[in-house]
Motif scaffolding. Sequence first.
Motif, PDB file in Angstrom:
ATOM      1  N   ASN A   1       0.822  -1.207   0.000  1.00 27.60           N
ATOM      2  CA  ASN A   1       0.000   0.000   0.000  1.00 27.60           C
ATOM      3  C   ASN A   1       0.859   1.262   0.000  1.00 27.60           C
ATOM      4  OD1 ASN A   1      -2.175  -1.625  -0.194  1.00 27.60           O
ATOM      5  ND2 ASN A   1      -2.883  -1.389   1.911  1.00 27.60           N
ATOM      6  N   HIS A   2       2.006   1.207   0.686  1.00 29.42           N
ATOM      7  CA  HIS A   2       2.911   2.353   0.633  1.00 29.42           C
ATOM      8  C   HIS A   2       3.465   2.540  -0.776  1.00 29.42           C
ATOM      9  CE1 HIS A   2       3.454   4.152   4.649  1.00 29.42           C
ATOM     10  NE2 HIS A   2       2.860   3.026   5.038  1.00 29.42           N
ATOM     11  N   LYS A   3       3.745   1.450  -1.449  1.00 19.56           N
ATOM     12  CA  LYS A   3       4.245   1.557  -2.831  1.00 19.56           C
ATOM     13  C   LYS A   3       3.181   2.215  -3.721  1.00 19.56           C
ATOM     14  CE  LYS A   3       6.343  -1.159  -6.556  1.00 19.56           C
ATOM     15  NZ  LYS A   3       7.455  -0.258  -6.814  1.00 19.56           N
ATOM     16  N   HIS A   4       1.933   1.784  -3.551  1.00 19.91           N
ATOM     17  CA  HIS A   4       0.850   2.412  -4.319  1.00 19.91           C
ATOM     18  C   HIS A   4       0.710   3.897  -3.970  1.00 19.91           C
ATOM     19  CE1 HIS A   4      -1.436  -1.680  -4.991  1.00 19.91           C
ATOM     20  NE2 HIS A   4      -0.428  -1.514  -5.818  1.00 19.91           N
ATOM     21  N   GLY A   5       0.869   4.209  -2.701  1.00 18.55           N
ATOM     22  CA  GLY A   5       0.646   5.586  -2.234  1.00 18.55           C
ATOM     23  C   GLY A   5       1.657   6.580  -2.780  1.00 18.55           C
ATOM     24  N   VAL A   6       2.825   6.103  -3.137  1.00 17.73           N
ATOM     25  CA  VAL A   6       3.867   6.995  -3.671  1.00 17.73           C
ATOM     26  C   VAL A   6       3.358   7.755  -4.900  1.00 17.73           C
ATOM     27  CG1 VAL A   6       6.122   7.021  -4.829  1.00 17.73           C
ATOM     28  CG2 VAL A   6       5.811   5.687  -2.745  1.00 17.73           C
ATOM     29  N   SER A   7       2.547   7.083  -5.726  1.00 19.48           N
ATOM     30  CA  SER A   7       2.062   7.736  -6.959  1.00 19.48           C
ATOM     31  C   SER A   7       0.843   8.637  -6.737  1.00 19.48           C
ATOM     32  CB  SER A   7       1.677   6.682  -8.008  1.00 19.48           C
ATOM     33  OG  SER A   7       2.269   5.459  -7.765  1.00 19.48           O
ATOM     34  N   ASN A   8       0.272   8.605  -5.546  1.00 21.73           N
ATOM     35  CA  ASN A   8      -0.951   9.379  -5.291  1.00 21.73           C
ATOM     36  C   ASN A   8      -0.600  10.712  -4.631  1.00 21.73           C
ATOM     37  OD1 ASN A   8      -3.367  10.442  -4.435  1.00 21.73           O
ATOM     38  ND2 ASN A   8      -4.097   8.585  -3.417  1.00 21.73           N
ATOM     39  N   PRO A   9      -0.729  11.825  -5.366  1.00 29.21           N
ATOM     40  CA  PRO A   9      -0.325  13.127  -4.812  1.00 29.21           C
ATOM     41  C   PRO A   9      -1.141  13.538  -3.586  1.00 29.21           C
ATOM     42  CG  PRO A   9      -1.446  13.404  -6.935  1.00 29.21           C
ATOM     43  CD  PRO A   9      -1.233  11.929  -6.753  1.00 29.21           C
ATOM     44  N   ASN A  10      -2.340  12.951  -3.417  1.00 28.26           N
ATOM     45  CA  ASN A  10      -3.165  13.301  -2.257  1.00 28.26           C
ATOM     46  C   ASN A  10      -2.885  12.437  -1.031  1.00 28.26           C
ATOM     47  OD1 ASN A  10      -4.587  15.419  -3.456  1.00 28.26           O
ATOM     48  ND2 ASN A  10      -5.971  13.978  -4.491  1.00 28.26           N
ATOM     49  N   ALA A  11      -1.961  11.462  -1.166  1.00 29.35           N
ATOM     50  CA  ALA A  11      -1.703  10.555  -0.044  1.00 29.35           C
ATOM     51  C   ALA A  11      -0.920  11.242   1.065  1.00 29.35           C
ATOM     52  CB  ALA A  11      -0.953   9.323  -0.531  1.00 29.35           C
ATOM     53  N   HIS A  12      -1.159  10.811   2.292  1.00 29.22           N
ATOM     54  CA  HIS A  12      -0.511  11.385   3.477  1.00 29.22           C
ATOM     55  C   HIS A  12       0.976  11.030   3.513  1.00 29.22           C
ATOM     56  CE1 HIS A  12      -0.786  11.862   8.184  1.00 29.22           C
ATOM     57  NE2 HIS A  12       0.365  12.286   7.734  1.00 29.22           N
ATOM     58  N   MET A  13       1.288   9.734   3.409  1.00 30.41           N
ATOM     59  CA  MET A  13       2.689   9.305   3.535  1.00 30.41           C
ATOM     60  C   MET A  13       3.163   8.653   2.247  1.00 30.41           C
ATOM     61  SD  MET A  13       4.458   7.010   6.507  1.00 30.41           S
ATOM     62  CE  MET A  13       4.236   8.182   7.838  1.00 30.41           C
ATOM     63  N   ARG A  14       3.811   9.455   1.434  1.00 34.30           N
ATOM     64  CA  ARG A  14       4.236   8.977   0.106  1.00 34.30           C
ATOM     65  C   ARG A  14       5.669   8.501   0.152  1.00 34.30           C
ATOM     66  NH1 ARG A  14       3.003  13.448  -4.150  1.00 34.30           N
ATOM     67  NH2 ARG A  14       3.316  11.703  -5.600  1.00 34.30           N
ATOM     68  N   LYS A  15       5.870   7.373   0.807  1.00 33.21           N
ATOM     69  CA  LYS A  15       7.223   6.817   0.804  1.00 33.21           C
ATOM     70  C   LYS A  15       7.151   5.301   0.871  1.00 33.21           C
ATOM     71  CE  LYS A  15       8.302   6.795   5.722  1.00 33.21           C
ATOM     72  NZ  LYS A  15       9.134   7.250   6.808  1.00 33.21           N
ATOM     73  N   GLU A  16       8.085   4.673   0.187  1.00 39.01           N
ATOM     74  CA  GLU A  16       8.126   3.213   0.199  1.00 39.01           C
ATOM     75  C   GLU A  16       8.729   2.735   1.510  1.00 39.01           C
ATOM     76  OE1 GLU A  16       8.907   0.749  -3.103  1.00 39.01           O
ATOM     77  OE2 GLU A  16       8.955   2.428  -4.519  1.00 39.01           O
ATOM     78  N   ILE A  17       8.283   1.592   1.965  1.00 40.31           N
ATOM     79  CA  ILE A  17       8.843   0.983   3.175  1.00 40.31           C
ATOM     80  C   ILE A  17       9.199  -0.472   2.864  1.00 40.31           C
ATOM     81  CG2 ILE A  17       7.655   2.490   4.811  1.00 40.31           C
ATOM     82  CD1 ILE A  17       5.586   0.215   5.187  1.00 40.31           C
ATOM     83  N   THR A  18       9.887  -1.104   3.791  1.00 44.04           N
ATOM     84  CA  THR A  18      10.264  -2.505   3.597  1.00 44.04           C
ATOM     85  C   THR A  18       9.644  -3.357   4.705  1.00 44.04           C
ATOM     86  OG1 THR A  18      12.201  -2.259   5.002  1.00 44.04           O
ATOM     87  CG2 THR A  18      12.515  -1.844   2.631  1.00 44.04           C
ATOM     88  N   VAL A  19       9.620  -4.665   4.475  1.00 38.82           N
ATOM     89  CA  VAL A  19       9.116  -5.592   5.493  1.00 38.82           C
ATOM     90  C   VAL A  19       9.922  -5.412   6.790  1.00 38.82           C
ATOM     91  CG1 VAL A  19       8.961  -8.044   6.122  1.00 38.82           C
ATOM     92  CG2 VAL A  19       8.168  -7.275   3.873  1.00 38.82           C
ATOM     93  N   GLU A  20      11.234  -5.275   6.649  1.00 39.96           N
ATOM     94  CA  GLU A  20      12.098  -5.116   7.843  1.00 39.96           C
ATOM     95  C   GLU A  20      11.704  -3.861   8.619  1.00 39.96           C
ATOM     96  OE1 GLU A  20      13.386  -5.668   4.649  1.00 39.96           O
ATOM     97  OE2 GLU A  20      13.367  -7.802   5.163  1.00 39.96           O
ATOM     98  N   LYS A  21      11.440  -2.786   7.897  1.00 42.01           N
ATOM     99  CA  LYS A  21      11.076  -1.534   8.566  1.00 42.01           C
ATOM    100  C   LYS A  21       9.783  -1.699   9.369  1.00 42.01           C
ATOM    101  CE  LYS A  21      10.444   3.423   7.764  1.00 42.01           C
ATOM    102  NZ  LYS A  21      11.592   4.099   8.332  1.00 42.01           N
ATOM    103  N   VAL A  22       8.832  -2.431   8.790  1.00 42.40           N
ATOM    104  CA  VAL A  22       7.570  -2.677   9.498  1.00 42.40           C
ATOM    105  C   VAL A  22       7.856  -3.489  10.766  1.00 42.40           C
ATOM    106  CG1 VAL A  22       5.271  -3.729   9.387  1.00 42.40           C
ATOM    107  CG2 VAL A  22       6.268  -2.677   7.331  1.00 42.40           C
ATOM    108  N   LEU A  23       8.614  -4.564  10.613  1.00 39.61           N
ATOM    109  CA  LEU A  23       8.836  -5.483  11.737  1.00 39.61           C
ATOM    110  C   LEU A  23       9.721  -4.859  12.821  1.00 39.61           C
ATOM    111  CD1 LEU A  23       9.257  -8.882   9.839  1.00 39.61           C
ATOM    112  CD2 LEU A  23       7.184  -7.879  10.820  1.00 39.61           C
ATOM    113  N   ASP A  24      10.552  -3.881  12.429  1.00 38.20           N
ATOM    114  CA  ASP A  24      11.406  -3.202  13.416  1.00 38.20           C
ATOM    115  C   ASP A  24      10.696  -2.033  14.083  1.00 38.20           C
ATOM    116  OD1 ASP A  24      13.435  -4.926  12.898  1.00 38.20           O
ATOM    117  OD2 ASP A  24      14.545  -3.579  11.545  1.00 38.20           O
ATOM    118  N   SER A  25       9.507  -1.682  13.600  1.00 38.92           N
ATOM    119  CA  SER A  25       8.845  -0.497  14.157  1.00 38.92           C
ATOM    120  C   SER A  25       8.184  -0.829  15.496  1.00 38.92           C
ATOM    121  CB  SER A  25       7.843   0.082  13.147  1.00 38.92           C
ATOM    122  OG  SER A  25       6.779  -0.814  12.894  1.00 38.92           O
ATOM    123  N   PHE A  26       7.873   0.223  16.238  1.00 41.63           N
ATOM    124  CA  PHE A  26       7.299   0.145  17.582  1.00 41.63           C
ATOM    125  C   PHE A  26       6.050  -0.754  17.602  1.00 41.63           C
ATOM    126  CE2 PHE A  26       4.257   2.131  20.636  1.00 41.63           C
ATOM    127  CZ  PHE A  26       4.955   1.866  21.795  1.00 41.63           C
TER     128      PHE A  26
END
Lengths: 385, 136
Positions: free
Chosen positions: A173-198
């Motif tokens: 969903n983050h990958k899709h959001g990068v192309s949407n100018p109206n999206a809040h968080m337009r940046k790609e993330i990785t599985v590791e980043k998700v699993l390392d987050s709070f």
Amino acid sequence: MKKVAIVGLGHSKFGVRKDISLREMAYESVKGAIEDCNVGSVDEIEASVTGITSDEFAQQVVPAPIITDYIGMVGKPNVRVEAACATGSAAIMTAYSWIASGLYDIVLAVGAEKMHEAGTSHATEIMAMAGDSQWEYGPFGVTFPGFYAMLAIAHMAKFGTTSEQLAKIAVKNHKHGVSNPNAHMRKEITVEKVLDSFMVAYPLHLYDCCLITDGAAAIIMVSEEKAKELTDTPIWIEGIGCSTDTATVMERSTFTGINSTRKAAQMAYKMAGITIKDVDVATVHDCFTIAELLAYEDLDFCKKGDGGKLIDEGETYYDGSTPINTDGGLKSKGHPLGATGISMAVEISKQLRGEAYNQVEGAEIGLAHNVGGSGQYIFVNIYRR
Amino acid sequence: MLFGKNPIITQTKVSEFAERLKENKIMGTKCKKCGQIYYPPRWACAKCLTEENEWVELSGEGKLATFTTLNVGGTKFEKDIPYTVGIIELKEDQNIKIMGWISNNIDRENLEVGMDLKAVPKTLEDDKITIELIKV
């Protein structure tokens, strides 16, 4: 019943909007919807439905009039509707029935929410109190992420679903959001980043959760006669399903799915005369990654228990066999409660018009699935070009 | 006697529920007409729309259906984080489910769906009482 079409689409920028008030944000989206079709001016719109979930977020009891007034619709019929996080879809259903019954021919549905000003702790509490405050929030402090975390634990225990699979939904969903100018968080993330987050609510990490977002969306809905005058690309509302579930989560008959999604989906498919196989593109309610996975199964995109497999195979990317949340979903685009259902209608309409950021080639039939609370409300709408 | 850590809705026809917790009993209600058992307790039956209900004692014994540990709470629960809550399905009828705080005596690492737990009343300060899930 008369046929009903969406002819005008408006969408504000979603995000932390420190520069703008609720009514001004709603105006942004309404102006966009008017300019998107040949309606010309607001004078031509007969009535409006306003979707705002929380007076607490709005810091305004009775919040619809401040919008109705600001967009120049004083004197015209208006109601404010509320169905938790599915408020926008409740506005669409209301406007649909006004037009289908012949009461009005041109109706504006506008949804908005300004959430960031409340702060994380207060926002968490406002949303937790959308659950049963007598039996669940007050006694046990179960928050909104907490309820979905419990559904995730039950699903993991029964079907072996993993945190990695949930993370993959966020990554998509983050990958899709990068192309949407109206999206809040337009940046790609990785599985590791998700699993390392709070860890917000075990097993859900910060990146499994949607954002606290400000935003508004608006659509102009019309009868068949008006649709011909106002646009060359009407999007028809072919099916509407609406269902409800128990107020407490503990009284649900299952924790590995949301029964009301299943019921609403069957109503919508029957009304539209389709099966899930006919759906070319969908937005599903991914307030948490587990919510999207449950939707895969409860909408019948795959068998119960196979949701993890569907994302493992990458089928729900916009260029996969089952494109889902092509605008970034609630996860990346953001989830301003009252606006979300209408934002979903905007994305599906764009897909069916062939104007989307992550366009699904040749999409003809679209589905929008909007959850209120943790299933207390469900709306499933079927759209066709 | 009020039910819960941060009671929000306190004026109810089923306030006796908290009084019975004080007697170490977890009570549901049973519709005299159709036999439906409700937990949380209800004054009226949603199937028959009758108020002819009686209190029934629940065993409290069951299996853990699901749980979570919260590291972010709403304003009222900020001072309690992290906290772990779960839902058990009762042995006498798995359709009856009870939510409770997972006892601090249970290691979080050892929590597992399907494990045997028992719901028991636990007195809190300020004349409040809640439910805890303990090892059998």
